[in-house]
Design an enzyme around this catalytic site. Structure first.
Site, mmCIF file in Angstrom:
data_model
loop_
_atom_site.group_PDB
_atom_site.id
_atom_site.type_symbol
_atom_site.label_atom_id
_atom_site.label_comp_id
_atom_site.label_asym_id
_atom_site.label_seq_id
_atom_site.Cartn_x
_atom_site.Cartn_y
_atom_site.Cartn_z
ATOM 1 N N GLU A 448 24.215 7.753 -24.471
ATOM 2 C CA GLU A 448 23.470 6.505 -24.310
ATOM 3 C C GLU A 448 21.995 6.851 -24.148
ATOM 4 O O GLU A 448 21.255 6.909 -25.101
ATOM 5 C CB GLU A 448 24.011 5.706 -23.120
ATOM 6 C CG GLU A 448 23.591 4.248 -23.158
ATOM 7 C CD GLU A 448 24.469 3.384 -22.274
ATOM 8 O OE1 GLU A 448 24.099 2.219 -22.055
ATOM 9 O OE2 GLU A 448 25.530 3.851 -21.800
ATOM 10 N N GLU A 725 25.458 4.815 -11.045
ATOM 11 C CA GLU A 725 25.511 3.554 -11.787
ATOM 12 C C GLU A 725 26.415 2.546 -11.095
ATOM 13 O O GLU A 725 26.095 1.369 -11.008
ATOM 14 C CB GLU A 725 26.019 3.815 -13.210
ATOM 15 C CG GLU A 725 26.104 2.577 -14.061
ATOM 16 C CD GLU A 725 26.509 2.880 -15.494
ATOM 17 O OE1 GLU A 725 26.238 2.040 -16.376
ATOM 18 O OE2 GLU A 725 27.086 3.963 -15.742
#
Length: 867
Positions: A448, A725
């Site tokens: 990502e 996260e």
């Protein structure tokens, strides 16, 4: 201590070398000083151009972003600026100097073309290649190299590396912009024969990006563009006379890592015979020299331990989750085989935890047979704490972790009596460094590493305090603007530079797209630069006027899919948008808030007709929000921590009666949740501030100090050294969260640090750019002391407080030409520069520690809170 100027800054550029501003504004920060109430009455500037001094004296108290006093500068022009400030008391600082040089301002001044090797296999990783050109100069004079690439490049002159940048030219919206770099190479140039060269990799330009992954998003031909000038004359440029050859790097990808064959390394490669390059022409993107600082090697970390896993693997533990790469410090040239280095952020049940990497290999391979000492990757980077090394014997002395990030000036620090909260703050800083590599990314390790707009929108106030982000974020917002306007029908993309995710088109997304207004405003509050607002004005208006899909009421169209309170801890692992809070309530709350901010921006910019329109628009959507979501008594239809925190923080509740009801309900929910957090990306930046601002500071501290999952200190207790996260990216049993969105370096939830700075530490801007600071520490919980420091555009502000029994002792530092409003029990005054100490009576919060609501006997109140 006398008053002195610490630094003269040119625009928001790190040095002034290579700027693109013909009339650059000047700022000067003052150093620490004990001189009380010193304010500037005037300043003097000496501009030296072409050997001649121009002297200016200006009667003004301004020291931040003052106008350029001389005639506009031109391409390549150098100048020296000296500044001194004169106080109202008649004293003056010493002179402080800054040197500046302009880049190439006109496209036609670029004489070279992009050059490349013959086309590689399009659907495979592209092997990096070298290009070089031999040239002669009769006399070595002032020499500068202007260079950039489609991809990543490393330039050399006569075999010696040029500059200290890495991963140049960084990542940008290549279709619209291509950043170039300027290097002073005078000391590397010799009279006679020279060789200019570059090593070029695919970088972000042509690599696999996104998920499931797509190559060649901007092109399939990595290429180099450069020209070297001596005394302003072009002596060599990239054209068909250059040659190319492969080097020792076989492959190098952002996600997958680098493979190098050391047997192919040739220290005199630039003297070899190559093959003719292919000329690709001029880049499509506008060539720009940005104020954003480059990526550099900034720290080195030695491994703390060599772990032998259950399967017999050797793993280096560097003790800190970081971003960069591993350097080999030992000569393995006498060995055969391959060194393989696999990177990961965590260990899982005694083995390297690579599942969160998804399809990213994050592996470097070094084929032995040549030199290894000093080897490090050139065209990739990794997010890791642990490195599994195979192929050679592993010890602590043979490897070093090199930390890289965009070289922003560190501005803010925080420390308290609470060790776990100090570690939390350290985690925030490390996550920011690791995710500010050329663009603000969401994570640095998996497949990502993208510039998600919602993440930085949530985190910007914290980022702006910790580092000088004005040049970095200002440049990135230019890409947001141009992609929104020219590529995506006035909708700000969810990630910038735009990368296709699962083949879906750009979708209008609240909170994420609101970055076009909220982040410029945050920058303005931190740095006081109206230009950062004006350059994004069109972007924010287009979003609200044309990009955002609305119902007839002006609120969000309910058919628009929303991320909402993304990663609410109650959301299922595989459905991170399915949290407790109505996604459209969160979207509409941000719509109202963003509209109000745009109205404020219009007033700041003097756009009174627009301000009137946006004031009315704000009143209209605020009314509709209240009709849609708020009951007559102040109960929200979505009864969650996030919903109420947004409503209170954004001023969405009408009247004291309704606000009191909402406060009571928020208190109930916080207690009912046993002081655990239940917010995601939308609510997290606001929850503690909402509590503190509404008479519930004791609950804010209790939530801050909670240690069980989900909480900010749960990861700290699990050994985290960066922000995760998910609140529980690692489960209590040491297993990695099963969700696909599971990064261990993801700064969004670290937005809590703004509470540490402004409320615990007690320092925040009262006027834009800290022209006046607010000093208002609010002790609570079990924290007995804290100190916070911020090197503002005016100079360093600092607050240092200690609770000593029933006394609160506070030391305040204000820079010359600055002011601070001090708010303490029994004290409310505005002070000027210098250091002042206060000793006031302090009454502890009798509500501490707050009690749980009556509930299951399994929920117990901890007996104590250990700092």
């Amino acid at each position: 201590m006398s008053v002195s100027i610490a630094e003269v800054q040119v625009e928001h550029h790190e040095s002034g070398f290579g700027i693109s501003h013909t009339a650059p504004r000047l700022s000067w920060r003052f150093g620490p000083s004990t001189v009380k109430d010193w304010t500037q009455a005037s300043y003097e500037v000496v501009v030296t151009r072409n050997g001649k001094d121009e002297q200016y004296k200006v009667d003004s108290a301004e020291s931040v972003l003052v106008p350029w006093p001389s005639k506009p500068l031109s391409s390549r022009e150098s100048a020296t600026v000296k500044v001194r400030a004169i106080g109202k008391d008649g004293t003056s600082t010493d002179w402080k100097e800054a040197k500046l040089e302009l880049g190439l301002l006109e496209e036609e001044q670029w004489k070279g073309d992009l050059i490349s090797c013959p086309r590689r296999q399009v659907d495979e990783p592209k092997r990096p290649f070298r290009v070089w050109k031999e040239f002669k100069v009769d006399k070595a004079g002032r020499a500068g190299l202007y260079a950039t690439a489609h991809g990543i490049y490393e330039a050399t002159l006569n075999g010696k590396r040029i500059g200290d940048q890495v991963l140049a030219p960084g990542w940008q919206s290549y279709k619209h912009y291509l950043a170039y770099q300027i290097y002073d190479v005078t000391d590397l140039l010799v009279s006679g024969t020279n060789v200019l060269g570059a090593y070029v990799g695919e970088g972000w330009y042509a690599t696999r990006l996104g998920r499931p992954g797509e190559r060649n998003l901007w092109g399939d031909r990595p290429a180099f563009l450069g020209q070297l000038e001596v005394d302003g004359n072009v002596v060599v440029k990239t054209d068909s006379s250059w040659v190319w050859a492969d080097g020792p790097v076989i492959t190098s990808e952002i996600y997958d890592g680098e493979t190098v064959d050391t047997r192919l390394d040739d220290e005199t490669w630039w003297k070899a015979k190559g093959s003719p390059v292919e000329v690709l022409g001029k880049p499509k993107g506008k060539l720009v020299s940005r104020d954003a600082p480059p990526v550099r090697r900034l720290l080195e970390v030695k491994p703390k331990e060599v772990i032998t896993t259950k399967s017999g693997k050797k793993v280096l533990d560097f003790g800190q989750n970081l971003v960069g790469w591993v350097r080999i410090d030992k000569d393995f040239s006498g060995k055969e085989g391959t060194i393989t280095i696999r990177h990961a952020e965590v260990m899982e049940h005694g083995e390297l935890g690579v599942r969160p990497l998804r399809t990213a290999k994050a592996t470097d391979e070094i084929i032995l047979g040549g030199r290894t000492k000093g080897w490090e990757p050139k065209f990739t980077f990794h997010g890791f704490r642990y490195a599994e090394v195979s192929g050679v014997d592993v010890d602590l002395d043979s490897f070093t972790a090199v930390v890289v990030y965009s070289d922003m000036r560190r501005t803010g620090t925080f420390h308290s009596s609470h060790s776990a909260i100090n570690q939390l703050h350290s985690n925030v800083v490390w996550s920011m460094m690791g995710n500010f590599v050329s663009v603000p990314t969401d994570c640095p390790q998996r497949d990502e590493r993208l510039g998600w707009t919602g993440d930085i929108q949530a985190f910007a106030p914290t980022a702006n305090f910790l580092f000088d982000t004005a040049g970095f974020l200002g440049g990135w917002l230019n890409d947001v603007d141009v992609e929104q306007r020219l590529d995506h029908n006035n909708i700000p993309p969810e990630v910038v530079p735009k990368v296709t995710m699962n083949k879906r088109p750009v979708r209008p997304m609240a909170i994420w797209a609101d970055v076009v207004a909220l982040t410029p405003w945050d920058l303005y509050e931190a740095f006081g630069d109206e230009h950062l607002l004006s350059q994004q004005w069109e972007s924010m208006c287009l979003w609200l006027d044309k990009g955002l899909p609305r119902r007839s009421t002006g609120l969000w169209d309910h058919r628009a899919v929303q991320y909402g309170d993304w990663l609410d801890p109650r959301a299922p692992p595989q459905l991170p948008a399915h949290g407790l809070t109505d996604t459209h309530l969160a979207a509409d709350a941000y719509l109202v808030w963003t509209t109000g901010i745009v109205a404020k921006i219009a007033h700041v910019l003097g756009k009174e007709a627009e301000a009137k329109r946006w004031d009315k628009n704000y009143a209209d959507v605020l009314r509709e929000f209240r009709l849609e979501y708020v009951s007559a008594n102040g109960r929200l239809v979505s009864d969650t921590q996030t919903a109420i925190a947004l409503a209170l923080r954004f001023g969405l509740i009408e009247g004291e009666k309704q606000r009191e009801h909402s406060r009571e309900r928020l208190e109930y929910l916080v207690r009912w949740d046993a002081f655990k957090i239940s917010t995601g990306f939308a609510g997290t930046p606001n929850i503690l501030h909402a509590l503190a601002d509404n008479g519930l500071l004791h609950l804010a501290y209790r939530m801050l100090q909670e240690k069980d999952d989900p909480s900010w200190l749960y990861p700290v207790g699990m050994g985290a050294t960066t922000i995760w996260e998910r609140w529980n990216s690692m489960l209590p049993d040491g297993s990695i969260n099963p969700g696909q969105m599971t990064s261990f370096n993801h700064y969004a939830l670290g937005a809590v640090a703004s509470f540490l700075h402004a409320v615990v530490g007690g320092l925040s801007p009262l006027e834009p750019g800290y022209r006046t600071a607010l000093v208002q520490p609010q002790p609570g919980g079990t924290i007995t002391s804290a100190k916070v420091r911020y090197d503002s555009p005016y100079g360093p502000y600092a607050v240092d407080w200690t609770l000593n029994g029933e006394q609160l002792e506070v030391k305040v530092e204000v820079p010359p030409n600055g002011k601070a409003k001090v708010v303490l029990p029994g004290v409310e005054e505005t002070i000027g520069s210098g250091t002042r100490e206060y000793n006031v009576k302090w009454e502890g919060d009798k509500r501490w520690p707050p009690k749980l609501l009556p509930g299951p006997s399994s929920i117990q109140m901890p007996d104590e809170y250990v700092p």
